[in-house]
Design a protein around this motif. Sequence first.
Motif, PDB file in Angstrom:
ATOM      1  N   SER A   8      36.728  55.448  37.292  1.00  0.00           N
ATOM      2  CA  SER A   8      37.923  56.093  37.831  1.00  0.00           C
ATOM      3  C   SER A   8      39.182  55.286  37.502  1.00  0.00           C
ATOM      4  O   SER A   8      39.200  54.064  37.617  1.00  0.00           O
ATOM      5  CB  SER A   8      37.798  56.231  39.347  1.00  0.00           C
ATOM      6  OG  SER A   8      39.005  56.706  39.884  1.00  0.00           O
ATOM      7  N   GLU A   9      40.227  55.984  37.109  1.00  0.00           N
ATOM      8  CA  GLU A   9      41.503  55.316  36.823  1.00  0.00           C
ATOM      9  C   GLU A   9      42.106  54.697  38.068  1.00  0.00           C
ATOM     10  O   GLU A   9      42.950  53.812  37.987  1.00  0.00           O
ATOM     11  CB  GLU A   9      42.483  56.318  36.214  1.00  0.00           C
ATOM     12  CG  GLU A   9      42.118  56.735  34.821  1.00  0.00           C
ATOM     13  CD  GLU A   9      43.159  57.650  34.206  1.00  0.00           C
ATOM     14  OE1 GLU A   9      44.311  57.651  34.665  1.00  0.00           O
ATOM     15  OE2 GLU A   9      42.810  58.361  33.261  1.00  0.00           O
ATOM     16  N   VAL A  10      41.687  55.163  39.230  1.00  0.00           N
ATOM     17  CA  VAL A  10      42.190  54.614  40.484  1.00  0.00           C
ATOM     18  C   VAL A  10      41.750  53.164  40.648  1.00  0.00           C
ATOM     19  O   VAL A  10      42.513  52.321  41.101  1.00  0.00           O
ATOM     20  CB  VAL A  10      41.687  55.465  41.676  1.00  0.00           C
ATOM     21  CG1 VAL A  10      42.063  54.823  42.993  1.00  0.00           C
ATOM     22  CG2 VAL A  10      42.233  56.872  41.578  1.00  0.00           C
ATOM     23  N   ARG A  22      48.667  54.313  39.290  1.00  0.00           N
ATOM     24  CA  ARG A  22      47.415  54.057  39.994  1.00  0.00           C
ATOM     25  C   ARG A  22      47.591  54.165  41.505  1.00  0.00           C
ATOM     26  O   ARG A  22      46.725  54.675  42.202  1.00  0.00           O
ATOM     27  CB  ARG A  22      46.863  52.684  39.612  1.00  0.00           C
ATOM     28  CG  ARG A  22      46.301  52.699  38.194  1.00  0.00           C
ATOM     29  CD  ARG A  22      45.702  51.393  37.713  1.00  0.00           C
ATOM     30  NE  ARG A  22      45.006  50.628  38.695  1.00  0.00           N
ATOM     31  CZ  ARG A  22      45.161  49.314  38.847  1.00  0.00           C
ATOM     32  NH1 ARG A  22      45.996  48.644  38.089  1.00  0.00           N
ATOM     33  NH2 ARG A  22      44.480  48.672  39.747  1.00  0.00           N
ATOM     34  N   GLN A  24      49.792  56.112  43.013  1.00  0.00           N
ATOM     35  CA  GLN A  24      49.923  57.544  43.284  1.00  0.00           C
ATOM     36  C   GLN A  24      48.546  58.216  43.283  1.00  0.00           C
ATOM     37  O   GLN A  24      48.229  59.000  44.172  1.00  0.00           O
ATOM     38  CB  GLN A  24      50.825  58.213  42.253  1.00  0.00           C
ATOM     39  CG  GLN A  24      50.959  59.704  42.461  1.00  0.00           C
ATOM     40  CD  GLN A  24      51.727  60.382  41.338  1.00  0.00           C
ATOM     41  OE1 GLN A  24      52.025  59.777  40.320  1.00  0.00           O
ATOM     42  NE2 GLN A  24      52.046  61.642  41.537  1.00  0.00           N
ATOM     43  N   LEU A  25      47.728  57.907  42.283  1.00  0.00           N
ATOM     44  CA  LEU A  25      46.376  58.456  42.223  1.00  0.00           C
ATOM     45  C   LEU A  25      45.553  58.045  43.437  1.00  0.00           C
ATOM     46  O   LEU A  25      44.820  58.843  44.007  1.00  0.00           O
ATOM     47  CB  LEU A  25      45.670  58.011  40.943  1.00  0.00           C
ATOM     48  CG  LEU A  25      46.122  58.653  39.645  1.00  0.00           C
ATOM     49  CD1 LEU A  25      45.458  57.972  38.456  1.00  0.00           C
ATOM     50  CD2 LEU A  25      45.808  60.132  39.647  1.00  0.00           C
ATOM     51  N   ARG A  26      45.689  56.798  43.842  1.00  0.00           N
ATOM     52  CA  ARG A  26      44.937  56.305  44.999  1.00  0.00           C
ATOM     53  C   ARG A  26      45.362  57.048  46.266  1.00  0.00           C
ATOM     54  O   ARG A  26      44.512  57.469  47.055  1.00  0.00           O
ATOM     55  CB  ARG A  26      45.136  54.805  45.175  1.00  0.00           C
ATOM     56  CG  ARG A  26      44.281  54.217  46.285  1.00  0.00           C
ATOM     57  CD  ARG A  26      44.340  52.720  46.323  1.00  0.00           C
ATOM     58  NE  ARG A  26      43.717  52.203  45.107  1.00  0.00           N
ATOM     59  CZ  ARG A  26      43.876  50.966  44.665  1.00  0.00           C
ATOM     60  NH1 ARG A  26      44.619  50.130  45.325  1.00  0.00           N
ATOM     61  NH2 ARG A  26      43.284  50.574  43.571  1.00  0.00           N
ATOM     62  N   GLN A  28      46.637  60.059  46.444  1.00  0.00           N
ATOM     63  CA  GLN A  28      46.148  61.430  46.350  1.00  0.00           C
ATOM     64  C   GLN A  28      44.657  61.490  46.638  1.00  0.00           C
ATOM     65  O   GLN A  28      44.191  62.404  47.311  1.00  0.00           O
ATOM     66  CB  GLN A  28      46.438  62.006  44.959  1.00  0.00           C
ATOM     67  CG  GLN A  28      47.892  62.315  44.734  1.00  0.00           C
ATOM     68  CD  GLN A  28      48.182  62.761  43.302  1.00  0.00           C
ATOM     69  OE1 GLN A  28      47.486  62.394  42.376  1.00  0.00           O
ATOM     70  NE2 GLN A  28      49.228  63.549  43.148  1.00  0.00           N
ATOM     71  N   LEU A  29      43.911  60.534  46.146  1.00  0.00           N
ATOM     72  CA  LEU A  29      42.467  60.509  46.356  1.00  0.00           C
ATOM     73  C   LEU A  29      42.119  60.309  47.823  1.00  0.00           C
ATOM     74  O   LEU A  29      41.215  60.956  48.347  1.00  0.00           O
ATOM     75  CB  LEU A  29      41.833  59.406  45.497  1.00  0.00           C
ATOM     76  CG  LEU A  29      40.325  59.331  45.497  1.00  0.00           C
ATOM     77  CD1 LEU A  29      39.741  60.609  44.910  1.00  0.00           C
ATOM     78  CD2 LEU A  29      39.852  58.135  44.703  1.00  0.00           C
ATOM     79  N   HIS A  40      37.063  65.773  41.663  1.00  0.00           N
ATOM     80  CA  HIS A  40      37.757  64.699  40.938  1.00  0.00           C
ATOM     81  C   HIS A  40      36.763  63.816  40.180  1.00  0.00           C
ATOM     82  O   HIS A  40      36.976  63.479  39.026  1.00  0.00           O
ATOM     83  CB  HIS A  40      38.576  63.853  41.912  1.00  0.00           C
ATOM     84  CG  HIS A  40      39.236  62.683  41.268  1.00  0.00           C
ATOM     85  ND1 HIS A  40      40.317  62.816  40.438  1.00  0.00           N
ATOM     86  CD2 HIS A  40      38.956  61.360  41.302  1.00  0.00           C
ATOM     87  CE1 HIS A  40      40.677  61.619  39.995  1.00  0.00           C
ATOM     88  NE2 HIS A  40      39.863  60.724  40.498  1.00  0.00           N
ATOM     89  N   LEU A  77      42.933  67.044  40.172  1.00  0.00           N
ATOM     90  CA  LEU A  77      44.324  66.676  39.915  1.00  0.00           C
ATOM     91  C   LEU A  77      44.902  67.235  38.626  1.00  0.00           C
ATOM     92  O   LEU A  77      46.089  67.058  38.365  1.00  0.00           O
ATOM     93  CB  LEU A  77      44.466  65.144  39.909  1.00  0.00           C
ATOM     94  CG  LEU A  77      44.081  64.444  41.208  1.00  0.00           C
ATOM     95  CD1 LEU A  77      44.146  62.946  41.034  1.00  0.00           C
ATOM     96  CD2 LEU A  77      44.963  64.910  42.338  1.00  0.00           C
TER      97      LEU A  77
END
Length: 143
Positions: A8-10, A22, A24-26, A28-29, A40, A77
């Motif tokens: 995962s890119e997170v 990262r 922002q993704l975290r 959202q996750l 996801h 996403l």
Amino acid sequence: MLNSLRRSEVLLPGLRGSVPLRLQLRSQLVTMDTASTAAHFYPQLLPLHQCEEAVCAVRCSRLSLEEEGVYLAHDALGLVLWVGHHAPPSFLSCLFNTPSFPVLPSGECCLPVLDNAVSQRVRGLIDTLRRRSAHSLRVRSTN
């Protein structure tokens, strides 16, 4: 599940994404429900070139991608439209209004509104996926 988390890119440090991206993704996750979290980490891969009416998902792996195919990968996403190097020119013409692979757009894109069954079916599928998602889904094209 563990392998999905490791890729995962997170969670991955390094050059794949900036720190703000990262974060922002975290965020959202963390706010996703169970179904969105599963989507996801296990995205759907929809072969657009095979099915005429109903699109049947295939296993999301490199081995599932055919050079003659056009696929829509969907996670919680985003949407990625993957076009194989040997995709049929007639299909590309119906979807992108261009029969040539080298001139296809790469990156964030908006499909042209064309008056044919392929274009209407794919745009309808994208609209349905966007309506079902809690997040705003952008289409990215990659070839």
